[in-house]
Scaffold this motif. Structure first.
Motif, PDB file in Angstrom:
ATOM      1  N   ALA A 137       0.830  -1.206   0.000  1.00 11.79           N
ATOM      2  CA  ALA A 137       0.000   0.000   0.000  1.00 11.79           C
ATOM      3  C   ALA A 137       0.863   1.254   0.000  1.00 11.79           C
ATOM      4  O   ALA A 137       0.520   2.266  -0.636  1.00 11.79           O
ATOM      5  N   VAL A 138       2.004   1.202   0.691  1.00  9.93           N
ATOM      6  CA  VAL A 138       2.947   2.322   0.675  1.00  9.93           C
ATOM      7  C   VAL A 138       3.639   2.395  -0.675  1.00  9.93           C
ATOM      8  O   VAL A 138       3.777   3.480  -1.270  1.00  9.93           O
ATOM      9  N   LEU A 146       9.735   4.340   6.259  1.00  9.76           N
ATOM     10  CA  LEU A 146       8.944   3.144   6.542  1.00  9.76           C
ATOM     11  C   LEU A 146       9.802   2.217   7.389  1.00  9.76           C
ATOM     12  O   LEU A 146      10.851   1.752   6.945  1.00  9.76           O
ATOM     13  N   TYR A 171       5.595   5.656   8.448  1.00 12.98           N
ATOM     14  CA  TYR A 171       4.856   4.395   8.420  1.00 12.98           C
ATOM     15  C   TYR A 171       5.635   3.340   9.210  1.00 12.98           C
ATOM     16  O   TYR A 171       6.871   3.318   9.172  1.00 12.98           O
ATOM     17  N   VAL A 181       0.222   4.798  10.310  1.00 11.04           N
ATOM     18  CA  VAL A 181       0.362   5.862   9.315  1.00 11.04           C
ATOM     19  C   VAL A 181       0.223   7.205  10.020  1.00 11.04           C
ATOM     20  O   VAL A 181      -0.804   7.473  10.660  1.00 11.04           O
ATOM     21  N   VAL A 212      -0.365   6.761   0.731  1.00  5.83           N
ATOM     22  CA  VAL A 212      -0.691   5.348   0.922  1.00  5.83           C
ATOM     23  C   VAL A 212      -1.975   5.055   0.146  1.00  5.83           C
ATOM     24  O   VAL A 212      -2.974   5.752   0.294  1.00  5.83           O
ATOM     25  N   PHE A 254      -7.262   1.542   5.633  1.00  2.00           N
ATOM     26  CA  PHE A 254      -6.268   0.580   5.159  1.00  2.00           C
ATOM     27  C   PHE A 254      -6.474  -0.794   5.782  1.00  2.00           C
ATOM     28  O   PHE A 254      -5.693  -1.717   5.518  1.00  2.00           O
TER      29      PHE A 254
END
Length: 353
Positions: free
Chosen positions: A82-83, A164, A183, A203, A211, A242
């Motif tokens: 998703a990122v 991340l 993230y 997030v 995202v 998400f």
């Protein structure tokens, strides 16, 4: 600690939490009760939602963030995906060499990103003006290595890069503040002692625009997905957009496991785990092995991967990673566990010479 003795009774010298954590007795009971309730036709939606929300809230507290910044999932790689989906074509993603594949592959399959792999101890200084995202594990799966996280955060801020952090090998014993990072992702079946099938994404609101809820289903709708689960729906305004539809039995267990980690305390667990790992490193040096000092609960001994089966025969669980033999020390381990594995390694390595 009596609470730990009540919850764990391994039949091996278990030093393999970096692969899979032991399941607490309370978690076994929660999953068993859930399965029996389902079999009887007595399971209710409030019970399932309550377990999910309990797990979400516990995880948020454990990693220092707000509950509405936590999304629920089953495994890590779709959350990383998703990122990855939100990055513009050509974006530079900085990753560590020998990083775990679940953190790497979602970027690889994009084909249109510029991936750069660097040594872990150089990752902070390698952040540059072209870097769009830095993705790294807080604690490395292969050997327990820990990057200089404050330096990495500072470098990312200087160059405007997003971050991340994979905390799968860290959450539960290593101090983490999720809000320090854009993230975080976490597979919870290791140090957080949950059944496999539980994962989390955090997030920061300022970074949510990049995202993409590529796996959005009915769980991502509004704040109460049960209120409307037919046709298109408006996505939740929080990180719940998400969410993916969870595996119910694992989350019934997760709520119990995460409460246990909270009760014992990450500070206590971390000090305990790192002390055992330090005792083990000292013993390894006495046996002639070269192992660096590190603030890690994971110890990898280079060149000893071949002894994994020998240790298993002696009732000791560890893992071969690369060419090393990886040991992971957690709250249910003791000084006696350390001394026993050192004795077995001493005999095994002497016989191999």
């Amino acid at each position: 600690m009596d609470l730990i003795k009540q919850q764990f009774a391994p039949e091996t010298t278990y030093l393999n939490t970096a692969s899979m954590g032991l399941t607490p007795a309370r978690t076994v009971s929660a999953v068993r009760r859930g399965a029996e309730t389902m079999a009887a036709g007595l399971m209710t939606v409030p019970t399932l939602v309550g377990a999910e929300e309990s797990a979400r809230a516990s995880f948020a507290r454990l990693v220092g963030t707000e509950t509405d910044r936590v999304a629920l999932g089953s495994v890590v790689s779709p959350m990383v995906g998703a990122v990855a989906a939100g990055l513009p074509p050509g974006a530079e993603v900085l990753l560590a060499e020998r990083e775990f594949t679940s953190l790497v592959q979602p970027f690889v399959v994009r084909d249109d990103l510029s991936l750069r792999f660097v040594p872990l101890d150089r990752i902070a200084e390698e952040v540059g003006p072209r870097t769009e995202l830095v993705a790294v594990s807080a604690v490395q799966s292969v050997d327990g290595g820990v990057p200089d996280l404050p330096a990495l955060r500072a470098a990312a801020r200087t160059h405007g890069a997003r971050t991340l952090l994979d905390i799968t090998q860290a959450a539960g014993w290593f101090p983490i503040v999720a809000d320090d990072w854009d993230y975080t992702v976490c597979g919870a079946y290791k140090w957080l002692l949950c059944p496999r099938g539980v994962s989390f994404l955090t997030v920061r609101p300022e970074a949510a625009d990049r995202v993409v809820p590529v796996a959005a289903g009915w769980y991502a709708g509004a704040e109460d997905p049960w209120s409307n689960c037919y046709g298109p729906v408006t996505l939740a305004s929080s990180a719940r957009r998400f969410d993916v539809s969870t595996a119910w039995l694992p989350y019934l267990g997760a709520a119990a496991s995460l409460r246990l980690v909270e009760e014992i305390g990450v500070d206590w667990i971390g000090a305990h785990d790192v002390a055992l790992a330090a005792r083990f490193r000292a013993g390894l040096r006495e046996l002639g092995h070269e192992v660096p000092d590190a603030p890690s609960a994971i110890v990898s001994v280079p060149g000893l991967g071949r002894l994994e089966a020998d240790l298993a025969s002696a009732g000791i669980r560890a893992s071969m990673r690369a060419d090393g033999l990886r040991f992971a020390f957690h709250l249910y381990n003791t000084d006696e566990d350390v001394d026993r594995v050192l004795d077995v390694l001493s005999t095994a390595t002497a016989a191999a010479r």
